[in-house]
Design a protein around this motif. Structure first.
Motif, PDB file in Angstrom:
ATOM      1  N   TRP A  86      -2.524   3.811  -0.644  1.00  0.00           N
ATOM      2  CA  TRP A  86      -2.092   4.684   0.526  1.00  0.00           C
ATOM      3  C   TRP A  86      -0.846   4.098   0.679  1.00  0.00           C
ATOM      4  CZ3 TRP A  86      -5.725   6.554   4.538  1.00  0.00           C
ATOM      5  CH2 TRP A  86      -6.941   6.668   4.327  1.00  0.00           C
ATOM      6  N   ARG A 122       1.317  -2.230   4.408  1.00  0.00           N
ATOM      7  CA  ARG A 122       0.912  -3.551   4.939  1.00  0.00           C
ATOM      8  C   ARG A 122      -0.861  -3.261   4.638  1.00  0.00           C
ATOM      9  NH1 ARG A 122       2.119  -7.740   8.194  1.00  0.00           N
ATOM     10  NH2 ARG A 122       4.032  -6.811   8.619  1.00  0.00           N
ATOM     11  N   LEU A 123      -1.065  -1.892   5.031  1.00  0.00           N
ATOM     12  CA  LEU A 123      -2.661  -1.610   4.860  1.00  0.00           C
ATOM     13  C   LEU A 123      -3.006  -1.785   3.437  1.00  0.00           C
ATOM     14  CD1 LEU A 123      -5.321  -0.658   5.879  1.00  0.00           C
ATOM     15  CD2 LEU A 123      -4.666   1.521   5.628  1.00  0.00           C
ATOM     16  N   ASN A 124      -2.029  -1.210   2.620  1.00  0.00           N
ATOM     17  CA  ASN A 124      -2.366  -1.284   0.994  1.00  0.00           C
ATOM     18  C   ASN A 124      -2.895  -2.906   0.484  1.00  0.00           C
ATOM     19  OD1 ASN A 124      -2.610   0.003  -1.619  1.00  0.00           O
ATOM     20  ND2 ASN A 124      -0.504  -0.207  -1.791  1.00  0.00           N
ATOM     21  N   GLY A 154      -1.562  -0.467  12.355  1.00  0.00           N
ATOM     22  CA  GLY A 154      -2.091   0.112  11.521  1.00  0.00           C
ATOM     23  C   GLY A 154      -3.391  -0.483  10.708  1.00  0.00           C
ATOM     24  N   VAL A 155      -3.185  -1.835  10.432  1.00  0.00           N
ATOM     25  CA  VAL A 155      -4.571  -2.207   9.827  1.00  0.00           C
ATOM     26  C   VAL A 155      -5.600  -2.660  10.840  1.00  0.00           C
ATOM     27  CG1 VAL A 155      -5.220  -4.400   8.811  1.00  0.00           C
ATOM     28  CG2 VAL A 155      -2.986  -3.715   8.201  1.00  0.00           C
ATOM     29  N   SER A 212      -1.285  -6.287  12.730  1.00  0.00           N
ATOM     30  CA  SER A 212      -0.413  -5.143  12.534  1.00  0.00           C
ATOM     31  C   SER A 212      -1.178  -3.875  13.176  1.00  0.00           C
ATOM     32  CB  SER A 212      -0.395  -4.705  11.037  1.00  0.00           C
ATOM     33  OG  SER A 212       0.157  -3.470  10.656  1.00  0.00           O
ATOM     34  N   ARG A 249       1.340   5.503   2.528  1.00  0.00           N
ATOM     35  CA  ARG A 249       1.903   5.657   3.889  1.00  0.00           C
ATOM     36  C   ARG A 249       1.975   4.228   4.523  1.00  0.00           C
ATOM     37  NH1 ARG A 249      -2.731   9.342   5.869  1.00  0.00           N
ATOM     38  NH2 ARG A 249      -3.635   7.902   4.762  1.00  0.00           N
ATOM     39  N   ASN A 250       1.003   3.415   4.149  1.00  0.00           N
ATOM     40  CA  ASN A 250       1.220   1.857   5.073  1.00  0.00           C
ATOM     41  C   ASN A 250       0.947   0.961   4.112  1.00  0.00           C
ATOM     42  OD1 ASN A 250       0.770  -0.284   6.752  1.00  0.00           O
ATOM     43  ND2 ASN A 250      -0.473   0.787   8.093  1.00  0.00           N
TER      44      ASN A 250
END
Length: 81
Positions: A54, A59-61, A34-35, A32, A56-57
């Protein structure tokens, strides 16, 4: 101080725990952007523990939520052996 570093494979991100003693594999997940951008230069453990949802994302969370459990496992079963 512990640091989480990431390496990029073909469509996969590999997460590692970097300690004084060496580099320990935590887990892998689908790539990903962003990650990758967030972890590109590594992140210290204290940064991730202070992480606050977060939205906003997603997948990051979810990735950051996985890290503390993986770190506990590595410290208990891999580094202690």
């Amino acid at each position: 101080m512990s640091k989480i570093v990431v390496s990029k494979g073909h469509d996969v991100l590999y997460f590692y725990l970097q300690e004084k003693e060496g580099l320990y594999f935590l887990f892998s997940q689908k790539f990903s952007k962003g990650v990758w951008k967030f972890f590109e230069n590594g992140r210290y453990e204290a940064e991730l523990l202070a992480f606050h949802d977060w939205k906003r994302n997603p997948r990051l969370n979810k990735t950051i939520e996985r890290i503390p459990g993986a770190m506990r496992y590595v410290r208990r079963y891999v580094m202690a052996a």
